[in-house]
Write a protein that holds these residues in place. Structure first.
Motif, mmCIF file in Angstrom:
data_model
loop_
_atom_site.group_PDB
_atom_site.id
_atom_site.type_symbol
_atom_site.label_atom_id
_atom_site.label_comp_id
_atom_site.label_asym_id
_atom_site.label_seq_id
_atom_site.Cartn_x
_atom_site.Cartn_y
_atom_site.Cartn_z
ATOM 1 N N ASP A 9 -92.229 29.124 -82.730
ATOM 2 C CA ASP A 9 -91.349 30.092 -83.396
ATOM 3 C C ASP A 9 -90.161 29.341 -84.284
ATOM 4 O O ASP A 9 -89.500 28.510 -83.807
ATOM 5 N N GLY A 10 -90.080 29.830 -85.586
ATOM 6 C CA GLY A 10 -88.953 29.196 -86.461
ATOM 7 C C GLY A 10 -89.261 28.056 -87.236
ATOM 8 O O GLY A 10 -88.609 27.520 -87.971
ATOM 9 N N VAL A 11 -90.481 27.548 -86.831
ATOM 10 C CA VAL A 11 -90.763 26.240 -87.592
ATOM 11 C C VAL A 11 -92.052 26.406 -88.389
ATOM 12 O O VAL A 11 -93.043 26.789 -88.394
ATOM 13 N N GLY A 12 -91.572 26.209 -89.916
ATOM 14 C CA GLY A 12 -92.328 26.385 -91.061
ATOM 15 C C GLY A 12 -92.881 25.152 -91.371
ATOM 16 O O GLY A 12 -92.836 24.012 -90.588
ATOM 17 N N GLU A 13 -93.720 25.016 -92.556
ATOM 18 C CA GLU A 13 -94.254 23.726 -93.026
ATOM 19 C C GLU A 13 -93.226 22.713 -93.151
ATOM 20 O O GLU A 13 -93.381 21.441 -92.931
ATOM 21 N N SER A 14 -92.047 22.883 -93.771
ATOM 22 C CA SER A 14 -91.195 21.963 -94.068
ATOM 23 C C SER A 14 -90.182 21.517 -92.880
ATOM 24 O O SER A 14 -90.007 20.306 -92.713
ATOM 25 N N LYS A 15 -90.104 22.511 -91.896
ATOM 26 C CA LYS A 15 -89.373 21.963 -90.531
ATOM 27 C C LYS A 15 -90.509 21.107 -89.810
ATOM 28 O O LYS A 15 -90.135 20.319 -89.164
ATOM 29 N N ALA A 16 -91.625 21.421 -89.980
ATOM 30 C CA ALA A 16 -92.614 20.704 -89.295
ATOM 31 C C ALA A 16 -92.868 19.407 -89.801
ATOM 32 O O ALA A 16 -92.847 18.397 -88.994
ATOM 33 N N GLU A 17 -92.660 19.270 -91.022
ATOM 34 C CA GLU A 17 -92.519 17.918 -91.651
ATOM 35 C C GLU A 17 -91.487 16.849 -91.251
ATOM 36 O O GLU A 17 -91.350 15.592 -91.024
ATOM 37 N N THR A 18 -90.197 17.709 -91.066
ATOM 38 C CA THR A 18 -89.040 17.042 -90.424
ATOM 39 C C THR A 18 -89.157 16.597 -89.080
ATOM 40 O O THR A 18 -88.681 15.557 -88.654
ATOM 41 N N THR A 41 -81.732 16.347 -84.336
ATOM 42 C CA THR A 41 -82.774 16.274 -85.291
ATOM 43 C C THR A 41 -81.990 16.469 -86.669
ATOM 44 O O THR A 41 -81.488 17.749 -86.563
ATOM 45 N N GLU A 42 -82.108 15.773 -87.596
ATOM 46 C CA GLU A 42 -81.570 16.349 -88.842
ATOM 47 C C GLU A 42 -82.318 17.448 -89.513
ATOM 48 O O GLU A 42 -83.559 17.471 -89.576
ATOM 49 N N ASN A 43 -81.496 18.570 -90.077
ATOM 50 C CA ASN A 43 -82.037 19.750 -90.623
ATOM 51 C C ASN A 43 -82.549 20.646 -89.514
ATOM 52 O O ASN A 43 -83.504 21.426 -89.852
ATOM 53 N N VAL A 44 -82.105 20.400 -88.289
ATOM 54 C CA VAL A 44 -82.874 21.419 -87.401
ATOM 55 C C VAL A 44 -81.801 22.087 -86.743
ATOM 56 O O VAL A 44 -81.849 23.431 -86.908
ATOM 57 N N GLY A 45 -80.580 21.476 -86.037
ATOM 58 C CA GLY A 45 -79.485 22.453 -85.420
ATOM 59 C C GLY A 45 -79.725 22.986 -84.092
ATOM 60 O O GLY A 45 -80.852 23.095 -83.930
ATOM 61 N N LYS A 46 -78.833 23.550 -83.489
ATOM 62 C CA LYS A 46 -78.873 24.106 -82.423
ATOM 63 C C LYS A 46 -79.524 25.555 -82.302
ATOM 64 O O LYS A 46 -80.334 25.546 -81.358
ATOM 65 N N ALA A 47 -79.347 26.411 -83.234
ATOM 66 C CA ALA A 47 -80.006 27.579 -83.240
ATOM 67 C C ALA A 47 -81.554 27.483 -83.074
ATOM 68 O O ALA A 47 -82.302 27.817 -82.367
ATOM 69 N N LEU A 48 -82.067 26.650 -84.152
ATOM 70 C CA LEU A 48 -83.540 26.424 -84.149
ATOM 71 C C LEU A 48 -84.053 25.734 -82.871
ATOM 72 O O LEU A 48 -85.121 25.938 -82.558
ATOM 73 N N ALA A 49 -83.393 24.814 -82.307
ATOM 74 C CA ALA A 49 -83.532 23.883 -81.242
ATOM 75 C C ALA A 49 -83.726 24.802 -79.923
ATOM 76 O O ALA A 49 -84.788 24.790 -79.272
ATOM 77 N N ALA A 50 -82.944 25.866 -80.047
ATOM 78 C CA ALA A 50 -83.068 26.792 -78.899
ATOM 79 C C ALA A 50 -84.245 27.869 -79.136
ATOM 80 O O ALA A 50 -84.877 28.150 -78.130
ATOM 81 N N ARG A 51 -84.453 27.863 -80.287
ATOM 82 C CA ARG A 51 -85.742 28.847 -80.527
ATOM 83 C C ARG A 51 -86.979 28.020 -80.050
ATOM 84 O O ARG A 51 -87.988 28.610 -79.590
ATOM 85 N N ILE A 52 -86.974 26.963 -80.521
ATOM 86 C CA ILE A 52 -88.238 25.963 -80.251
ATOM 87 C C ILE A 52 -88.434 25.817 -78.730
ATOM 88 O O ILE A 52 -89.618 26.008 -78.339
ATOM 89 N N LYS A 53 -87.428 25.533 -77.915
ATOM 90 C CA LYS A 53 -87.455 25.576 -76.354
ATOM 91 C C LYS A 53 -87.831 26.688 -75.801
ATOM 92 O O LYS A 53 -88.468 26.504 -74.997
ATOM 93 N N ALA A 54 -87.278 27.999 -76.406
ATOM 94 C CA ALA A 54 -87.633 29.100 -75.694
ATOM 95 C C ALA A 54 -89.125 29.429 -76.027
ATOM 96 O O ALA A 54 -89.557 29.924 -75.212
#
Length: 225
Positions: A9-18, A41-54
């Motif tokens: 959730d929340g990870v597109g191709e560019s975020k995946a590459e990051t 991690t650069e260009n990730v941030g708290k909100a996306l990190a929370a979505r990933i872990k969730a």
């Protein structure tokens, strides 16, 4: 369960590459990482990190609902700005002089609208559902003045510009990121299918941005026309 980084959730191709550049090659790597590590991690941030872990399991850092919503909205705003760039609205194709002249001629044409004969006599008949005229007594078929225009070869568009978008690109309909594999960014532009969901649309637009492919119907961003 997500199998690839782009399935999270929340990870597109560019975020995946990051994430890959940061050392997170698989979904299992994301599971083992802490939320704080992902957030740093650069260009990730708290909100996306929370979505990933969730999504992958193991949400650790507790945040108030209000704080989480504010950070998520801020992150989504950043994504929206990136996605808007995927439209590459100023990009034009590489055209020869003959095709460019044909596009200019087509744009200058002012053809009439061809209405269905006697459409006003029956409510169930649409004016735009044109049909070839066949009646022996049809005044329009006989080209009597004042009875309306009829489709004819003289109204045809230049053959060199036929089927091209007004920008000059050839349109390609796509429904998933993989459909961009065979797209020539110099001569073709993509139109995302109407049935494509928001998450997959975001992935398509991110990949289109990376490959400099113009999207003819990008996600609308507030403040843009």
């Amino acid at each position: 369960m997500a199998e690839q980084l782009t399935d999270v959730d929340g990870v597109g191709e560019s975020k995946a590459e990051t994430l890959r550049e940061a050392g997170y090659e698989t979904v299992e790597d994301l599971k083992r990482a802490s939320q704080d590590e992902l957030a740093e991690t650069e260009n990730v941030g708290k909100a996306l990190a929370a979505r990933i872990k969730a999504d992958v399991g193991g949400l650790e850092v507790e945040e108030t609902e209000e704080e989480f919503v504010e950070e998520e909205e801020e992150e989504e705003g950043e994504v929206a700005e990136v996605v808007s760039a995927a439209s590459l609205s100023d990009k034009t194709p590489e055209l020869d002089d003959e095709t460019r002249d044909a596009l200019d001629k087509r744009a200058a044409q002012n053809n009439p609208s061809f209405k269905r004969q006697d459409h006003h006599k029956k409510k169930r008949v649409s004016a735009d559902s044109w049909r070839k005229l066949r009646g022996n007594n049809s005044k329009r078929r006989k080209n009597i003045k004042g009875k309306g225009a009829e489709v004819g070869i003289g109204y045809g568009k230049p053959a060199e510009a036929r089927g091209l978008h007004p920008s000059g690109f050839e349109e390609v309909l796509v429904h998933r990121p993989e459909d961009l594999d065979d797209v020539d960014a110099d001569t073709q532009a993509v139109r995302i299918g109407g049935s494509v969901g928001g998450r997959k649309r975001e992935r398509i637009e991110e990949r289109a941005l990376d490959e400099e492919v113009r999207v003819l119907n990008p996600t609308h961003v507030e403040g843009e026309e």
